[in-house]
Design an enzyme around this catalytic site. Sequence first.
Site, PDB file in Angstrom:
ATOM      1  N   TYR A 143     -20.459 -13.343  42.738  1.00 29.67           N
ATOM      2  CA  TYR A 143     -19.975 -13.395  41.358  1.00 29.67           C
ATOM      3  C   TYR A 143     -18.481 -13.074  41.268  1.00 29.67           C
ATOM      4  O   TYR A 143     -17.806 -13.505  40.340  1.00 29.67           O
ATOM      5  CB  TYR A 143     -20.730 -12.388  40.482  1.00 29.67           C
ATOM      6  CG  TYR A 143     -21.990 -12.919  39.854  1.00 29.67           C
ATOM      7  CD1 TYR A 143     -22.999 -13.490  40.626  1.00 29.67           C
ATOM      8  CD2 TYR A 143     -22.183 -12.832  38.477  1.00 29.67           C
ATOM      9  CE1 TYR A 143     -24.163 -13.956  40.043  1.00 29.67           C
ATOM     10  CE2 TYR A 143     -23.346 -13.295  37.889  1.00 29.67           C
ATOM     11  CZ  TYR A 143     -24.335 -13.858  38.674  1.00 29.67           C
ATOM     12  OH  TYR A 143     -25.486 -14.309  38.084  1.00 29.67           O
ATOM     13  N   LYS A 191     -30.671 -12.513  52.763  1.00 22.37           N
ATOM     14  CA  LYS A 191     -30.880 -13.805  53.416  1.00 22.37           C
ATOM     15  C   LYS A 191     -30.249 -13.706  54.814  1.00 22.37           C
ATOM     16  O   LYS A 191     -29.348 -14.467  55.183  1.00 22.37           O
ATOM     17  CB  LYS A 191     -30.246 -14.922  52.559  1.00 22.37           C
ATOM     18  CG  LYS A 191     -30.571 -16.335  53.007  1.00 22.37           C
ATOM     19  CD  LYS A 191     -32.007 -16.758  52.771  1.00 22.37           C
ATOM     20  CE  LYS A 191     -32.258 -18.117  53.414  1.00 22.37           C
ATOM     21  NZ  LYS A 191     -33.681 -18.516  53.373  1.00 22.37           N
ATOM     22  N   ASP A 223     -36.059 -15.898  49.727  1.00 21.64           N
ATOM     23  CA  ASP A 223     -36.991 -16.983  49.351  1.00 21.64           C
ATOM     24  C   ASP A 223     -38.425 -16.462  49.389  1.00 21.64           C
ATOM     25  O   ASP A 223     -39.237 -16.728  48.502  1.00 21.64           O
ATOM     26  CB  ASP A 223     -36.797 -18.224  50.234  1.00 21.64           C
ATOM     27  CG  ASP A 223     -36.715 -17.917  51.718  1.00 21.64           C
ATOM     28  OD1 ASP A 223     -36.636 -16.717  52.093  1.00 21.64           O
ATOM     29  OD2 ASP A 223     -36.734 -18.865  52.522  1.00 21.64           O
ATOM     30  N   ASP A 247     -29.995 -11.563  40.149  1.00 27.57           N
ATOM     31  CA  ASP A 247     -30.008 -12.337  38.903  1.00 27.57           C
ATOM     32  C   ASP A 247     -31.275 -13.188  38.851  1.00 27.57           C
ATOM     33  O   ASP A 247     -31.995 -13.208  37.854  1.00 27.57           O
ATOM     34  CB  ASP A 247     -28.764 -13.223  38.855  1.00 27.57           C
ATOM     35  CG  ASP A 247     -28.711 -14.071  37.597  1.00 27.57           C
ATOM     36  OD1 ASP A 247     -29.014 -13.544  36.516  1.00 27.57           O
ATOM     37  OD2 ASP A 247     -28.371 -15.270  37.712  1.00 27.57           O
ATOM     38  N   ASP A 251     -35.196 -12.499  36.726  1.00 28.61           N
ATOM     39  CA  ASP A 251     -35.795 -13.428  35.750  1.00 28.61           C
ATOM     40  C   ASP A 251     -37.247 -13.738  36.110  1.00 28.61           C
ATOM     41  O   ASP A 251     -38.109 -13.855  35.234  1.00 28.61           O
ATOM     42  CB  ASP A 251     -35.008 -14.753  35.680  1.00 28.61           C
ATOM     43  CG  ASP A 251     -33.930 -14.721  34.600  1.00 28.61           C
ATOM     44  OD1 ASP A 251     -33.454 -13.617  34.279  1.00 28.61           O
ATOM     45  OD2 ASP A 251     -33.565 -15.797  34.089  1.00 28.61           O
TER      46      ASP A 251
HETATM   47  C1  IPM Z   1     -27.737 -11.789  33.487  1.00 32.47           C
HETATM   48  C2  IPM Z   1     -27.109 -13.082  33.032  1.00 32.47           C
HETATM   49  C3  IPM Z   1     -25.646 -13.076  33.422  1.00 32.47           C
HETATM   50  C4  IPM Z   1     -25.571 -12.988  34.922  1.00 32.47           C
HETATM   51  C5  IPM Z   1     -24.840 -14.268  32.892  1.00 32.47           C
HETATM   52  C6  IPM Z   1     -24.977 -14.439  31.400  1.00 32.47           C
HETATM   53  C7  IPM Z   1     -23.383 -14.163  33.274  1.00 32.47           C
HETATM   54  O1  IPM Z   1     -27.806 -14.155  33.561  1.00 32.47           O
HETATM   55  O2  IPM Z   1     -27.244 -10.727  33.061  1.00 32.47           O
HETATM   56  O3  IPM Z   1     -28.684 -11.833  34.249  1.00 32.47           O
HETATM   57  O4  IPM Z   1     -25.656 -13.999  35.616  1.00 32.47           O
HETATM   58  O5  IPM Z   1     -25.397 -11.883  35.433  1.00 32.47           O
HETATM   59 MG    MG Z   2     -29.596 -13.599  34.595  1.00 31.06          MG
END
Ligand code: IPM
Ligand code: MG
Length: 357
Positions: A143, A191, A223, A247, A251
């Site tokens: 990032y 990884k 993975d 990240d 999710d």
């Molecule tokens: C998160 C989001 C952010 C990230 C984006 C909005 C920049 O997806 O906080 O997980 O990738 O960190």
């Molecule tokens: Mg995110």
Amino acid sequence: MDKQKQVLILPGDGIGPEVCDEAKKVLIHVNQSHDLNISIEESLVGGKAFEETGKPLPDDTLNAAKKSDAVLLGAVGGPTWDDLDYHLRPERALLGLRAELDLFANLRPAILSKHLADSSSLKPEKVLNLDLLIIRELTGGIYFGEPRGRSENKESAFNTMIYSKNEIERIGRVAFEAAQKRNKTLCSVDKANVLEVSVLWREVMTELSKDYPDVELSHMLVDNAAMQLVRDPKQFDVMVTGNLFGDILSDIAAMLTGSIGMLPSASLNSDNTGMYEPVHGSAPDIAGKGLANPIAAILSVAMMLKYSFDAKEASLAIENSIEEVLSEGFRTHDLEGPQDSKLSTSQMGNKIIEKLN
Ligand code: IPM
Ligand code: MG
């Protein structure tokens, strides 16, 4: 009464303002009921800030964030700003705050409320009692790595995935310490079969584990970790990983709990000054309609009280009120349930406050 604490609320874009309104109501409520001496300020961030000031992270907002004891952020971004130059995009505000406040430790718990087992995308028995903590390194990795950019002829583009030993060690310590307070197992995700940066990651984690002999450390390739999270998430307790992998994995973990609308997060620096945000984004498609789930934002307030202000009772009171509301069958639109159980964003906020009384 303790010394006054300053909280900065940055509602941002999309559903951010709606969910922050509810979180703010809850914060004001517990501030009074638990005598916390918190004062609240608000400021602009993201696309909204760009519209008003030409910058997604105005200097005033950054300075206010630096001066406050904790920040609550709603969400940033939306299609309106998709075509903006990369450095003006609303997401830059989030990344800027993380970097400027040195919020390297991102804690993303994925806890399934027992009342929501049917909302998970997995079979209820796979997720019942799920209580997982993902610790994501937040200020390094791909990032932020340099160099980054576009080649001169615009035919290629590049980012750099880089971690120093120090960066790995400091997030590692946060993870081992969290594991010590929980089940004493830690899974480090990388990884290392492909990336040099992951080989270093694994070396540092292994070395660090000597300082935490009571914690059992394991390593997993990213993975496989993604697959295992969906196959058998309860095998994990604390996971630690880099910025990009964290990240993605967070999710996946979010969805196991029924809805991303349920998950809070804390981003902390070494003094436990932090920024707290719902894991979900700005959801522009449902913004302004009262359809958003404010629970992630409200749970973010609970995390703030616990981590930045050591106000464990107030934090627990909020968590318990949410459980109570869910146990009575109330849902928001993102959660499965009969139509007549569905509350609007503000109705859900009010119900939670009702239980706090
Ligand atoms: C998160 C989001 C952010 C990230 C984006 C909005 C920049 O997806 O906080 O997980 O990738 O960190
Ligand atoms: Mg995110």
